[in-house]
Write a protein that holds these residues in place. Structure first.
Motif, PDB file in Angstrom:
ATOM      1  N   HIS A 130       0.769  -1.200  -0.099  1.00  0.00           N
ATOM      2  CA  HIS A 130       0.095  -0.084   0.080  1.00  0.00           C
ATOM      3  C   HIS A 130       0.761   1.176   0.127  1.00  0.00           C
ATOM      4  O   HIS A 130       0.536   2.087  -0.698  1.00  0.00           O
ATOM      5  N   THR A 131       2.071   1.294   0.610  1.00  0.00           N
ATOM      6  CA  THR A 131       2.847   2.286   0.367  1.00  0.00           C
ATOM      7  C   THR A 131       3.530   2.596  -0.965  1.00  0.00           C
ATOM      8  O   THR A 131       3.837   3.856  -1.119  1.00  0.00           O
ATOM      9  N   ILE A 132       3.650   1.587  -1.823  1.00  0.00           N
ATOM     10  CA  ILE A 132       3.916   1.575  -3.297  1.00  0.00           C
ATOM     11  C   ILE A 132       2.767   2.325  -3.894  1.00  0.00           C
ATOM     12  O   ILE A 132       2.783   3.256  -4.661  1.00  0.00           O
ATOM     13  N   LYS A 133       1.750   1.679  -3.527  1.00  0.00           N
ATOM     14  CA  LYS A 133       0.471   2.152  -4.414  1.00  0.00           C
ATOM     15  C   LYS A 133       0.066   3.581  -4.259  1.00  0.00           C
ATOM     16  O   LYS A 133      -0.478   4.110  -4.980  1.00  0.00           O
ATOM     17  N   ASP A 134       0.057   3.763  -2.896  1.00  0.00           N
ATOM     18  CA  ASP A 134       0.084   5.098  -2.654  1.00  0.00           C
ATOM     19  C   ASP A 134       0.875   6.420  -2.338  1.00  0.00           C
ATOM     20  O   ASP A 134       1.037   7.113  -1.743  1.00  0.00           O
ATOM     21  N   LYS A 135       2.004   5.872  -3.236  1.00  0.00           N
ATOM     22  CA  LYS A 135       3.365   6.653  -3.163  1.00  0.00           C
ATOM     23  C   LYS A 135       3.397   8.131  -3.461  1.00  0.00           C
ATOM     24  O   LYS A 135       3.782   8.884  -2.548  1.00  0.00           O
ATOM     25  N   ALA A 136       2.708   8.268  -4.583  1.00  0.00           N
ATOM     26  CA  ALA A 136       2.480   9.798  -4.777  1.00  0.00           C
ATOM     27  C   ALA A 136       1.992  10.739  -3.691  1.00  0.00           C
ATOM     28  O   ALA A 136       2.402  11.656  -3.349  1.00  0.00           O
ATOM     29  N   ARG A 137       0.785   9.872  -3.275  1.00  0.00           N
ATOM     30  CA  ARG A 137      -0.005  10.850  -2.077  1.00  0.00           C
ATOM     31  C   ARG A 137       0.809  10.999  -0.766  1.00  0.00           C
ATOM     32  O   ARG A 137       0.930  11.950  -0.278  1.00  0.00           O
ATOM     33  N   LEU A 138       1.574   9.811  -0.323  1.00  0.00           N
ATOM     34  CA  LEU A 138       2.418   9.786   0.870  1.00  0.00           C
ATOM     35  C   LEU A 138       3.674  10.828   0.617  1.00  0.00           C
ATOM     36  O   LEU A 138       4.006  11.628   1.457  1.00  0.00           O
ATOM     37  N   LEU A 139       4.111  10.821  -0.622  1.00  0.00           N
ATOM     38  CA  LEU A 139       5.322  11.762  -0.836  1.00  0.00           C
ATOM     39  C   LEU A 139       4.997  13.236  -0.693  1.00  0.00           C
ATOM     40  O   LEU A 139       5.660  13.889  -0.357  1.00  0.00           O
ATOM     41  N   ALA A 140       3.576  13.376  -1.308  1.00  0.00           N
ATOM     42  CA  ALA A 140       3.128  14.528  -1.357  1.00  0.00           C
ATOM     43  C   ALA A 140       3.004  15.269   0.160  1.00  0.00           C
ATOM     44  O   ALA A 140       3.141  16.248   0.529  1.00  0.00           O
ATOM     45  N   ARG A 141       2.615  14.516   0.986  1.00  0.00           N
ATOM     46  CA  ARG A 141       2.391  14.553   2.410  1.00  0.00           C
ATOM     47  C   ARG A 141       3.923  14.843   3.329  1.00  0.00           C
ATOM     48  O   ARG A 141       3.976  15.915   3.783  1.00  0.00           O
ATOM     49  N   VAL A 142       4.662  13.918   2.824  1.00  0.00           N
ATOM     50  CA  VAL A 142       5.999  14.331   3.340  1.00  0.00           C
ATOM     51  C   VAL A 142       6.857  15.497   2.813  1.00  0.00           C
ATOM     52  O   VAL A 142       7.289  16.255   3.660  1.00  0.00           O
ATOM     53  N   ARG A 143       6.507  15.921   1.734  1.00  0.00           N
ATOM     54  CA  ARG A 143       7.127  17.141   0.949  1.00  0.00           C
ATOM     55  C   ARG A 143       6.300  18.405   1.812  1.00  0.00           C
ATOM     56  O   ARG A 143       7.081  19.501   2.055  1.00  0.00           O
ATOM     57  N   ARG A 144       5.106  18.287   2.090  1.00  0.00           N
ATOM     58  CA  ARG A 144       4.476  19.322   2.664  1.00  0.00           C
ATOM     59  C   ARG A 144       5.135  19.484   4.203  1.00  0.00           C
ATOM     60  O   ARG A 144       5.285  20.421   4.810  1.00  0.00           O
ATOM     61  N   ILE A 145       5.324  18.308   4.922  1.00  0.00           N
ATOM     62  CA  ILE A 145       5.876  18.409   6.146  1.00  0.00           C
ATOM     63  C   ILE A 145       7.418  19.078   5.957  1.00  0.00           C
ATOM     64  O   ILE A 145       7.586  19.848   7.000  1.00  0.00           O
TER      65      ILE A 145
ATOM     66  N   ALA B 169      -1.565   8.153  10.360  1.00  0.00           N
ATOM     67  CA  ALA B 169      -2.957   7.457  10.213  1.00  0.00           C
ATOM     68  C   ALA B 169      -3.143   6.975   8.649  1.00  0.00           C
ATOM     69  O   ALA B 169      -3.540   5.805   8.528  1.00  0.00           O
ATOM     70  N   ALA B 170      -2.806   7.699   7.803  1.00  0.00           N
ATOM     71  CA  ALA B 170      -2.757   7.276   6.357  1.00  0.00           C
ATOM     72  C   ALA B 170      -1.897   5.854   6.087  1.00  0.00           C
ATOM     73  O   ALA B 170      -2.494   4.812   5.485  1.00  0.00           O
ATOM     74  N   VAL B 171      -0.896   5.602   6.655  1.00  0.00           N
ATOM     75  CA  VAL B 171      -0.015   4.497   6.436  1.00  0.00           C
ATOM     76  C   VAL B 171      -0.578   3.537   7.232  1.00  0.00           C
ATOM     77  O   VAL B 171      -0.746   2.195   6.784  1.00  0.00           O
ATOM     78  N   ILE B 172      -0.882   3.765   8.517  1.00  0.00           N
ATOM     79  CA  ILE B 172      -1.640   2.568   9.514  1.00  0.00           C
ATOM     80  C   ILE B 172      -2.940   2.232   8.900  1.00  0.00           C
ATOM     81  O   ILE B 172      -3.101   0.962   8.747  1.00  0.00           O
ATOM     82  N   GLU B 173      -3.599   3.048   8.080  1.00  0.00           N
ATOM     83  CA  GLU B 173      -5.021   2.608   7.426  1.00  0.00           C
ATOM     84  C   GLU B 173      -4.788   1.848   6.462  1.00  0.00           C
ATOM     85  O   GLU B 173      -5.228   0.644   6.111  1.00  0.00           O
ATOM     86  N   GLY B 174      -3.672   1.947   5.575  1.00  0.00           N
ATOM     87  CA  GLY B 174      -3.203   1.261   4.409  1.00  0.00           C
ATOM     88  C   GLY B 174      -2.588  -0.130   4.898  1.00  0.00           C
ATOM     89  O   GLY B 174      -2.966  -1.340   4.267  1.00  0.00           O
ATOM     90  N   HIS B 175      -1.894  -0.093   6.191  1.00  0.00           N
ATOM     91  CA  HIS B 175      -1.453  -1.291   6.499  1.00  0.00           C
ATOM     92  C   HIS B 175      -2.561  -2.373   7.145  1.00  0.00           C
ATOM     93  O   HIS B 175      -2.671  -3.536   6.855  1.00  0.00           O
ATOM     94  N   ILE B 176      -3.575  -1.612   7.878  1.00  0.00           N
ATOM     95  CA  ILE B 176      -4.530  -2.396   8.464  1.00  0.00           C
ATOM     96  C   ILE B 176      -5.467  -3.209   7.271  1.00  0.00           C
ATOM     97  O   ILE B 176      -5.556  -4.332   7.115  1.00  0.00           O
TER      98      ILE B 176
END
Length: 90
Positions: A3-18, A54-61
């Protein structure tokens, strides 16, 4: 696919905002900015990190517990997420 690869673009966008928020905080501290603004920036960063977690935990679950067919693997994956949650709430 993880799921971290599938949502890679969205997660990276969050990291860049941080990263942008952290850079703004560093700048405020460097110029000895207003205390209230600094506190607000710290709170914003914390909220952004919480949202990422929360997004990563949700995907993991979803991917590793709900959709995983192998019960032994589900138990291992559950241990991973529980360990993270325990360390987070300490």
């Amino acid at each position: 696919m993880s799921h971290t690869i599938k949502d890679k673009a969205r997660l990276l966008a969050r990291v860049r905002r941080i990263q942008g928020q952290a850079a703004a905080l560093e700048k405020q501290l460097d110029v000895e900015g207003d205390c209230g603004a600094i506190l607000q920036q710290i709170a914003a960063i914390r909220g952004a990190v919480n949202g990422l977690l929360a997004a990563v935990i949700e995907g993991h679950i979803t991917d590793h517990l709900v959709l995983e067919a192998d019960e032994a693997q589900r138990r291992e994956d559950l241990d991973v997420v529980l360990q993270v949650i325990r360390s987070y709430v300490k």
